[in-house]
Design a protein around this motif. Structure first.
Motif, PDB file in Angstrom:
ATOM      1  N   SER A 231       0.878  -1.167   0.000  1.00  0.00           N
ATOM      2  CA  SER A 231       0.000   0.000   0.000  1.00  0.00           C
ATOM      3  C   SER A 231       0.915   1.217   0.000  1.00  0.00           C
ATOM      4  O   SER A 231       1.098   1.904   1.010  1.00  0.00           O
ATOM      5  N   ASP A 232       1.525   1.433  -1.151  1.00  0.00           N
ATOM      6  CA  ASP A 232       2.660   2.341  -1.240  1.00  0.00           C
ATOM      7  C   ASP A 232       2.302   3.800  -0.972  1.00  0.00           C
ATOM      8  O   ASP A 232       1.315   4.321  -1.499  1.00  0.00           O
ATOM      9  N   PRO A 233       3.151   4.478  -0.181  1.00  0.00           N
ATOM     10  CA  PRO A 233       2.983   5.913   0.019  1.00  0.00           C
ATOM     11  C   PRO A 233       3.501   6.706  -1.171  1.00  0.00           C
ATOM     12  O   PRO A 233       4.490   6.321  -1.814  1.00  0.00           O
ATOM     13  N   PHE A 234       2.825   7.800  -1.465  1.00  0.00           N
ATOM     14  CA  PHE A 234       3.214   8.744  -2.510  1.00  0.00           C
ATOM     15  C   PHE A 234       3.275  10.097  -1.804  1.00  0.00           C
ATOM     16  O   PHE A 234       2.243  10.732  -1.582  1.00  0.00           O
ATOM     17  N   ILE A 235       4.471  10.503  -1.411  1.00  0.00           N
ATOM     18  CA  ILE A 235       4.640  11.644  -0.497  1.00  0.00           C
ATOM     19  C   ILE A 235       5.019  12.894  -1.273  1.00  0.00           C
ATOM     20  O   ILE A 235       5.954  12.880  -2.087  1.00  0.00           O
ATOM     21  N   VAL A 236       4.322  14.000  -1.012  1.00  0.00           N
ATOM     22  CA  VAL A 236       4.564  15.260  -1.705  1.00  0.00           C
ATOM     23  C   VAL A 236       4.903  16.332  -0.669  1.00  0.00           C
ATOM     24  O   VAL A 236       4.109  16.619   0.238  1.00  0.00           O
ATOM     25  N   MET A 237       6.091  16.926  -0.812  1.00  0.00           N
ATOM     26  CA  MET A 237       6.571  17.957   0.110  1.00  0.00           C
ATOM     27  C   MET A 237       6.529  19.333  -0.563  1.00  0.00           C
ATOM     28  O   MET A 237       6.410  19.438  -1.798  1.00  0.00           O
ATOM     29  N   PRO A 238       6.648  20.416   0.209  1.00  0.00           N
ATOM     30  CA  PRO A 238       6.487  21.764  -0.354  1.00  0.00           C
ATOM     31  C   PRO A 238       7.436  22.117  -1.484  1.00  0.00           C
ATOM     32  O   PRO A 238       7.097  22.922  -2.360  1.00  0.00           O
ATOM     33  N   SER A 239       8.642  21.546  -1.506  1.00  0.00           N
ATOM     34  CA  SER A 239       9.609  21.910  -2.542  1.00  0.00           C
ATOM     35  C   SER A 239       9.371  21.186  -3.861  1.00  0.00           C
ATOM     36  O   SER A 239      10.071  21.427  -4.847  1.00  0.00           O
ATOM     37  N   ALA A 240       8.400  20.286  -3.896  1.00  0.00           N
ATOM     38  CA  ALA A 240       8.164  19.467  -5.083  1.00  0.00           C
ATOM     39  C   ALA A 240       7.539  20.269  -6.222  1.00  0.00           C
ATOM     40  O   ALA A 240       6.944  21.338  -6.010  1.00  0.00           O
ATOM     41  N   ASP A 241       7.677  19.760  -7.421  1.00  0.00           N
ATOM     42  CA  ASP A 241       6.948  20.266  -8.585  1.00  0.00           C
ATOM     43  C   ASP A 241       5.526  19.717  -8.461  1.00  0.00           C
ATOM     44  O   ASP A 241       5.268  18.554  -8.782  1.00  0.00           O
ATOM     45  N   ILE A 242       4.604  20.541  -8.004  1.00  0.00           N
ATOM     46  CA  ILE A 242       3.248  20.076  -7.683  1.00  0.00           C
ATOM     47  C   ILE A 242       2.497  19.621  -8.932  1.00  0.00           C
ATOM     48  O   ILE A 242       1.767  18.615  -8.904  1.00  0.00           O
ATOM     49  N   ASP A 243       2.674  20.328 -10.033  1.00  0.00           N
ATOM     50  CA  ASP A 243       1.988  19.936 -11.265  1.00  0.00           C
ATOM     51  C   ASP A 243       2.402  18.525 -11.694  1.00  0.00           C
ATOM     52  O   ASP A 243       1.556  17.680 -12.007  1.00  0.00           O
ATOM     53  N   LYS A 244       3.707  18.280 -11.691  1.00  0.00           N
ATOM     54  CA  LYS A 244       4.202  16.971 -12.111  1.00  0.00           C
ATOM     55  C   LYS A 244       3.811  15.884 -11.123  1.00  0.00           C
ATOM     56  O   LYS A 244       3.431  14.774 -11.507  1.00  0.00           O
ATOM     57  N   ALA A 245       3.874  16.219  -9.834  1.00  0.00           N
ATOM     58  CA  ALA A 245       3.509  15.237  -8.810  1.00  0.00           C
ATOM     59  C   ALA A 245       2.046  14.823  -8.953  1.00  0.00           C
ATOM     60  O   ALA A 245       1.710  13.635  -8.872  1.00  0.00           O
ATOM     61  N   ALA A 246       1.165  15.795  -9.156  1.00  0.00           N
ATOM     62  CA  ALA A 246      -0.259  15.483  -9.297  1.00  0.00           C
ATOM     63  C   ALA A 246      -0.525  14.650 -10.551  1.00  0.00           C
ATOM     64  O   ALA A 246      -1.310  13.692 -10.531  1.00  0.00           O
ATOM     65  N   GLU A 247       0.152  14.997 -11.641  1.00  0.00           N
ATOM     66  CA  GLU A 247      -0.010  14.250 -12.889  1.00  0.00           C
ATOM     67  C   GLU A 247       0.431  12.795 -12.710  1.00  0.00           C
ATOM     68  O   GLU A 247      -0.268  11.865 -13.119  1.00  0.00           O
ATOM     69  N   GLN A 248       1.584  12.602 -12.085  1.00  0.00           N
ATOM     70  CA  GLN A 248       2.108  11.257 -11.887  1.00  0.00           C
ATOM     71  C   GLN A 248       1.288  10.469 -10.861  1.00  0.00           C
ATOM     72  O   GLN A 248       1.172   9.244 -10.951  1.00  0.00           O
TER      73      GLN A 248
END
Length: 454
Positions: A231-248
Motif C-alpha cells: 500500500s505504497d505511500p506517494f509523499i509530496v513535500m512543499p519543494s516538489a513540482d506540484i503539477d508533475k507530482a499530481a499528474e504522476q
C-alpha cells in the motif's frame, strides 16, 4: 476446468482443462530430464535463446497483448507495453547474463579460492494476473540464463497467457521441458512444492498465498522468494513540482485500473501544498475515462473480474463507515463489464484497520501531514513495505526518506516502476528476496566455493 470470462463484457470466452495427476507427473519428469541437459548448456546457447525470445515477443506483441486484455481487462496499449518490456528483459539478460555468472577470486589464509555460480534445478513460479506476462518473465529470463528450468502455476483467469508463454519458448527453440505451464489450481500447489524434483519456489501474490507457500517450502527446506502486497505511500513535500507530482499521482493510481502492487495508493501531502495538490489531483482523476480496453481513448479498462470489483467496493464501504469521505467516483459503472470509476477518499482515519489494507482498484486515499516526521510515520504505519514514491527537491529530505521509509524501493520525483536492471522486492509483509538484475538470478543459484591448493 478454468473458465475464462472477459471482464470488459462479462462474456464467457471458453474453458481450459485442468491437468490431472498423470499430466502433472509427466511435466515434472520432463523438467527434471531437461535440467540435466540445460544445466551444462553453453552460455552462448542460453543467450541466443533469450535473444530469439526477445525477437519473438516483439514480432508477436499485438497477438500476445490481445490475449491478456481479453482475459484480465487491461487496456490494449498497456498490454502491448508490457510485452515490449518483456522483450527488453530478455535482451538485458542475454547481454549481461554471462558477466553476472562470472566467479570471483577469494583471498584465503592458505592456498587460494574462487566462487562459481551454478544452477539448482526446476523452479516453480506461482504468478498473479495483474501483469500476466511481466511477472512471469522477470522470473523466466534469469532462470533460463542461470541454467535452471521453469514451471509456471499461473492465475486461474490468465490461463491463455500461461499457454502463450510456454508456446513462445518452444517457438524460439527452447528445449522441450525448459519452461512448462502447470495448468493446476491453488489446492494442487502444495503437492508440487513437496515434490523432490522441485528445488525452489517464487511467488507473486497475496499475503495469504505467500504464507501458505512459505510454510510448505519451509517444511521441505526449499528456497522461496515472495513478492506480496503493498500500500505504497506517494509523499509530496512543499519543494516538489506540484503539477508533475499530481499528474504522476493519477497515472500511479489508475495504471492497470489501480491493480499494481508498486504504484502509489496513499497520497501523503504536506499541509503547505495540500490544497494546491488536491485541486489538480481531483480535476485529473475526475477526467479519467474508463471504457473498452481495446479502445485507444480509454484511460483504463474494467477490473480483472467482478469479484475483484466487489472487493474494492466493499473496502470503500468500510472506509466510509469508519468516517472517511468519498469525494467522488469509486462507483460501479452502468455497464455489463466489471467497471468502476476512479475516485478519491479523504479523511480516512489513520487508525482504521481498512486504512492499512491494500486497495487494488482505481481509488486513492489522500492524507494531510504536518511535516516530514509525520509523513514518514504515516508512510510506515502499515504492515507492508514494498515501494514508495517521494517528491521533494530538498536533498536533506530526500536522504531522510531513502533512509527511514520502511520499503524495498523508493522512487524520487517520479512514479515507481520496475526495471530489468534493478533489484525488485519488499520488506515486512510485502515479502522477502529480490527479483531482477543479477540479484534475481542469484536467488536460485548455488554459490559454490572452490578451495584450491597454494
Amino acid at each position: 476446468m478454468f473458465e475464462r470470462v472477459n471482464p470488459a463484457t462479462g462474456e464467457k470466452l471458453d474453458a481450459i482443462a485442468e491437468m490431472d495427476d498423470a499430466a502433472v507427473e509427466a511435466t515434472l519428469a520432463r523438467a527434471q530430464s531437461t535440467f540435466r541437459e540445460w544445466r551444462v548448456s553453453s552460455l552462448d546457447t542460453r543467450t541466443a535463446l533469450l535473444g530469439r525470445l526477445a525477437d519473438a515477443f516483439e514480432a508477436d506483441k499485438r497477438r500476445l497483448a490481445e490475449i491478456a486484455t481479453r482475459e484480465m481487462g487491461k487496456t490494449l496499449k498497456s498490454s502491448i507495453a508490457e510485452v515490449e518490456k518483456c522483450a527488453a528483459a530478455f535482451r538485458h539478460y542475454a547481454e549481461h547474463g554471462p558477466s553476472f555468472l562470472e566467479g570471483e577470486d577469494v583471498a584465503v589464509s592458505k592456498g587460494s579460492a574462487r566462487t562459481r555460480w551454478l544452477p539448482l534445478g526446476p523452479v516453480l513460479a506461482v504468478m498473479p494476473w495483474n501483469f500476466p506476462y511481466w511477472q512471469v518473465v522477470r522470473f523466466m529470463a534469469p532462470a533460463i540464463m542461470a541454467g535452471n528450468v521453469g514451471l509456471l502455476k499461473h492465475a486461474s483467469i490468465t490461463q491463455g497467457v500461461a499457454a502463450a508463454l510456454e508456446e513462445m519458448v518452444k517457438k524460439a527453440g527452447g528445449p522441450d521441458g525448459l519452461f512448462q505451464n502447470l495448468a493446476i489450481k491453488s489446492d494442487a500447489v502444495e503437492k508440487v512444492i513437496a515434490d523432490k524434483r522441485v528445488v525452489a519456489v517464487t511467488l507473486t501474490g497475496s499475503e495469504g498465498a505467500g504464507a501458505k507457500v512459505a510454510e510448505t517450502a519451509g517444511k521441505h527446506l526449499k528456497k522461496v522468494v515472495l513478492e506480496l502486497g503493498g500500500s505504497d505511500p506517494f509523499i509530496v513535500m512543499p519543494s516538489a513540482d506540484i503539477d508533475k507530482a499530481a499528474e504522476q499521482a493519477v497515472t500511479a493510481r489508475i495504471q492497470n485500473t489501480g491493480q499494481s502492487c508498486i504504484c502509489g495508493k496513499r497520497m501523503i501531502v504536506h499541509a503547505d501544498v495540500y490544497d494546491a495538490f488536491a485541486a489538480k489531483f481531483f480535476e485529473a482523476m475526475k477526467a479519467v475515462k474508463a471504457g473498452d480496453p481495446m479502445d485507444e481513448e480509454s484511460d483504463m479498462g474494467p477490473l480483472s473480474s467482478f469479484d475483484q470489483r466487489d472487493t474494492v467496493l466493499d473496502q470503500l464501504g468500510r472506509m466510509k463507515k469508519a468516517g472517511a469521505t468519498l469525494e467522488f467516483g469509486g462507483e460501479k459503472l452502468d455497464s455489463p463489464g466489471a467497471y468502476m470509476s476512479a475516485g478519491v477518499l479523504t479523511g480516512v482515519p489513520r487508525n482504521a484497520d481498512v486504512a492499512r489494507e491494500e486497495v487494488f482498484g482505481p481509488v486513492a486515499m489522500l492524507f494531510r501531514v504536518t511535516d516530514i516526521d509525520d509523513a514518514i510515520a504515516l508512510a510506515n504505519d502499515i504492515p507492508y513495505g514494498l515501494g514508495s514514491s517521494v517528491w521533494t527537491n530538498d536533498s536533506g529530505e530526500q536522504d531522510r526518506f531513502e533512509r527511514d521509509i520502511a520499503a524495498g524501493m523508493t522512487a524520487v520525483n517520479q512514479m515507481l516502476a520496475s526495471a530489468p536492471e534493478a533489484p525488485f522486492g519488499g520488506v515486512k509483509l510485502s515479502g522477502y528476496g529480490r527479483e531482477l538484475g543479477p540479484w534475481g538470478m542469484y536467488e536460485f543459484m548455488n554459490m559454490k566455493t572452490v578451495m584450491l591448493p597454494g
